[in-house]
Scaffold this active site. Structure first.
Site, PDB file in Angstrom:
ATOM      1  N   GLY A  46      10.401 -10.372 -56.536  1.00 18.18           N
ATOM      2  CA  GLY A  46       9.100 -10.442 -55.861  1.00 18.18           C
ATOM      3  C   GLY A  46       8.955  -9.645 -54.586  1.00 18.18           C
ATOM      4  O   GLY A  46       7.833  -9.330 -54.188  1.00 18.18           O
ATOM      5  N   GLU A 101      11.841 -11.726 -48.193  1.00 15.41           N
ATOM      6  CA  GLU A 101      11.398 -12.565 -49.316  1.00 15.41           C
ATOM      7  C   GLU A 101       9.880 -12.439 -49.476  1.00 15.41           C
ATOM      8  O   GLU A 101       9.168 -12.164 -48.511  1.00 15.41           O
ATOM      9  CB  GLU A 101      11.820 -14.023 -49.013  1.00 15.41           C
ATOM     10  N   ASP A 102       9.397 -12.663 -50.697  1.00 17.91           N
ATOM     11  CA  ASP A 102       7.949 -12.594 -50.902  1.00 17.91           C
ATOM     12  C   ASP A 102       7.244 -13.859 -50.394  1.00 17.91           C
ATOM     13  O   ASP A 102       6.332 -13.779 -49.583  1.00 17.91           O
ATOM     14  CB  ASP A 102       7.607 -12.308 -52.378  1.00 17.91           C
ATOM     15  N   ASP A 105       8.099 -21.204 -50.449  1.00 18.15           N
ATOM     16  CA  ASP A 105       7.279 -22.243 -51.074  1.00 18.15           C
ATOM     17  C   ASP A 105       7.949 -23.591 -50.782  1.00 18.15           C
ATOM     18  O   ASP A 105       7.773 -24.159 -49.713  1.00 18.15           O
ATOM     19  CB  ASP A 105       7.210 -21.911 -52.570  1.00 18.15           C
ATOM     20  N   PHE A 154      -1.540 -20.769 -56.203  1.00 18.82           N
ATOM     21  CA  PHE A 154      -0.603 -19.884 -56.896  1.00 18.82           C
ATOM     22  C   PHE A 154      -1.117 -18.458 -56.758  1.00 18.82           C
ATOM     23  O   PHE A 154      -2.238 -18.148 -57.162  1.00 18.82           O
ATOM     24  CB  PHE A 154      -0.448 -20.277 -58.363  1.00 18.82           C
ATOM     25  N   VAL A 155      -0.302 -17.591 -56.163  1.00 19.84           N
ATOM     26  CA  VAL A 155      -0.760 -16.237 -55.865  1.00 19.84           C
ATOM     27  C   VAL A 155       0.015 -15.189 -56.657  1.00 19.84           C
ATOM     28  O   VAL A 155       1.140 -15.429 -57.106  1.00 19.84           O
ATOM     29  CB  VAL A 155      -0.665 -15.938 -54.346  1.00 19.84           C
ATOM     30  N   ASP A 161       4.480 -12.156 -59.149  1.00 24.59           N
ATOM     31  CA  ASP A 161       4.032 -12.257 -60.540  1.00 24.59           C
ATOM     32  C   ASP A 161       3.558 -13.659 -60.925  1.00 24.59           C
ATOM     33  O   ASP A 161       3.884 -14.651 -60.277  1.00 24.59           O
ATOM     34  CB  ASP A 161       5.181 -11.904 -61.482  1.00 24.59           C
ATOM     35  N   ARG A 167       2.276  -7.932 -60.923  1.00 20.55           N
ATOM     36  CA  ARG A 167       3.048  -7.475 -59.757  1.00 20.55           C
ATOM     37  C   ARG A 167       2.447  -6.208 -59.163  1.00 20.55           C
ATOM     38  O   ARG A 167       2.654  -5.907 -57.987  1.00 20.55           O
ATOM     39  CB  ARG A 167       4.498  -7.169 -60.163  1.00 20.55           C
TER      40      ARG A 167
HETATM   41  P1  IMP Z   1      10.955 -21.652 -53.155  1.00 20.81           P
HETATM   42  O1  IMP Z   1      12.413 -21.691 -53.477  1.00 20.81           O
HETATM   43  O2  IMP Z   1      10.233 -22.845 -53.743  1.00 20.81           O
HETATM   44  O3  IMP Z   1      10.662 -21.463 -51.687  1.00 20.81           O
HETATM   45  O4  IMP Z   1      10.350 -20.496 -53.975  1.00 20.81           O
HETATM   46  C1  IMP Z   1      10.420 -19.213 -53.672  1.00 20.81           C
HETATM   47  C2  IMP Z   1      10.098 -18.363 -54.868  1.00 20.81           C
HETATM   48  O5  IMP Z   1       9.167 -18.979 -55.764  1.00 20.81           O
HETATM   49  C3  IMP Z   1       9.430 -17.105 -54.426  1.00 20.81           C
HETATM   50  O6  IMP Z   1      10.362 -16.102 -54.160  1.00 20.81           O
HETATM   51  C4  IMP Z   1       8.585 -16.735 -55.619  1.00 20.81           C
HETATM   52  O7  IMP Z   1       9.348 -15.990 -56.535  1.00 20.81           O
HETATM   53  C5  IMP Z   1       8.248 -18.031 -56.258  1.00 20.81           C
HETATM   54  N1  IMP Z   1       6.871 -18.460 -55.907  1.00 20.81           N
HETATM   55  C6  IMP Z   1       6.506 -19.383 -55.018  1.00 20.81           C
HETATM   56  N2  IMP Z   1       5.178 -19.483 -54.938  1.00 20.81           N
HETATM   57  C7  IMP Z   1       4.684 -18.581 -55.812  1.00 20.81           C
HETATM   58  C8  IMP Z   1       3.339 -18.174 -56.171  1.00 20.81           C
HETATM   59  O8  IMP Z   1       2.327 -18.669 -55.653  1.00 20.81           O
HETATM   60  N3  IMP Z   1       3.253 -17.174 -57.090  1.00 20.81           N
HETATM   61  C9  IMP Z   1       4.347 -16.605 -57.669  1.00 20.81           C
HETATM   62  N4  IMP Z   1       5.593 -16.937 -57.362  1.00 20.81           N
HETATM   63  C10 IMP Z   1       5.771 -17.919 -56.434  1.00 20.81           C
END
Ligand code: IMP
Length: 182
Positions: A46, A101-102, A105, A154-155, A161, A167
């Site tokens: 991402g 990081e993208d 979450d 959700f983005v 993606d 993407r």
């Molecule tokens: P975390 O471990 O829950 O913080 O998730 C991080 C990863 O979840 C990010 O690097 C994304 O790949 C994915 N992610 C979280 N939110 C979204 C979203 O809204 N769209 C797409 N991918 C997401």
């Protein structure tokens, strides 16, 4: 691939992203000014667009490396168990490291990755996320720099993606299902 039809509503324009990256890079430059050993680590997949724009805005001597951690698979739910699918090519002991990081979450991914990299004894370890959804947090983690805080949507786009699609959109958009609520 989602079977449910959806549209994408623009949330953050390409212009707004570029302006924010410029401002962030001024701060990152101040933090790492004088270093000759900065490694910028992109989390695949991402962050690939974000890291490309970020490093071209950074007037510092840098190396680029990549790490891939498991996350959402093909769905919209985060997996809490983080696995390293592809590790760094280079050693980071004694180096300055910026993890890119993208989205943060639940926080599990960046929390796990920064702990792992810290255990390798870098001289300095900082992190940056383009997007942050603080309302979704399950572990106490905050990146050192954040592009934009966003609500629980959700983005997609700008490298991010939904089931591997979208993407290549130049902006950040939110997914809206057209047959009812997500
Ligand atoms: P975390 O471990 O829950 O913080 O998730 C991080 C990863 O979840 C990010 O690097 C994304 O790949 C994915 N992610 C979280 N939110 C979204 C979203 O809204 N769209 C797409 N991918 C997401």
């Amino acid at each position: 691939m989602s079977a449910r039809p959806y549209v994408i509503d623009e949330m953050i324009s390409a212009k707004a992203i570029a302006a924010r990256i410029e401002a962030l890079c001024r701060e990152i430059h101040d933090e790492f000014d004088g270093t000759d050993k900065l490694v910028v680590v992109g989390l695949l997949r991402g962050s690939f667009v974000f890291i490309a724009d970020l490093v071209r805005e950074l007037d510092l001597p840098i190396e680029v490396d990549f790490l891939e951690a498991s996350s959402y698979g093909d769905g919209m739910e985060s997996s809490r168990e983080v696995r390293i699918l592809k590790d760094l090519r280079g050693a980071i002991e004694g180096r300055d490291v910026l993890v890119v990081e993208d989205i943060v979450d639940t926080g599990h991914t960046l929390n796990h990755v920064t702990r792992l990299l810290a255990s390798r004894n870098p001289a300095r370890l900082k992190s940056i996320a383009l997007l942050d959804k603080p309302s979704r947090r399950e572990v106490d983690f905050k990146a050192d720099w954040t592009g934009f805080e966003i609500p629980d949507e959700f983005v997609v786009g700008y490298g991010i993606d939904f089931a591997q699609r979208n993407r290549n959109l130049p902006f950040i958009g939110k997914v809206r299902f057209i047959d009812g609520p997500a």
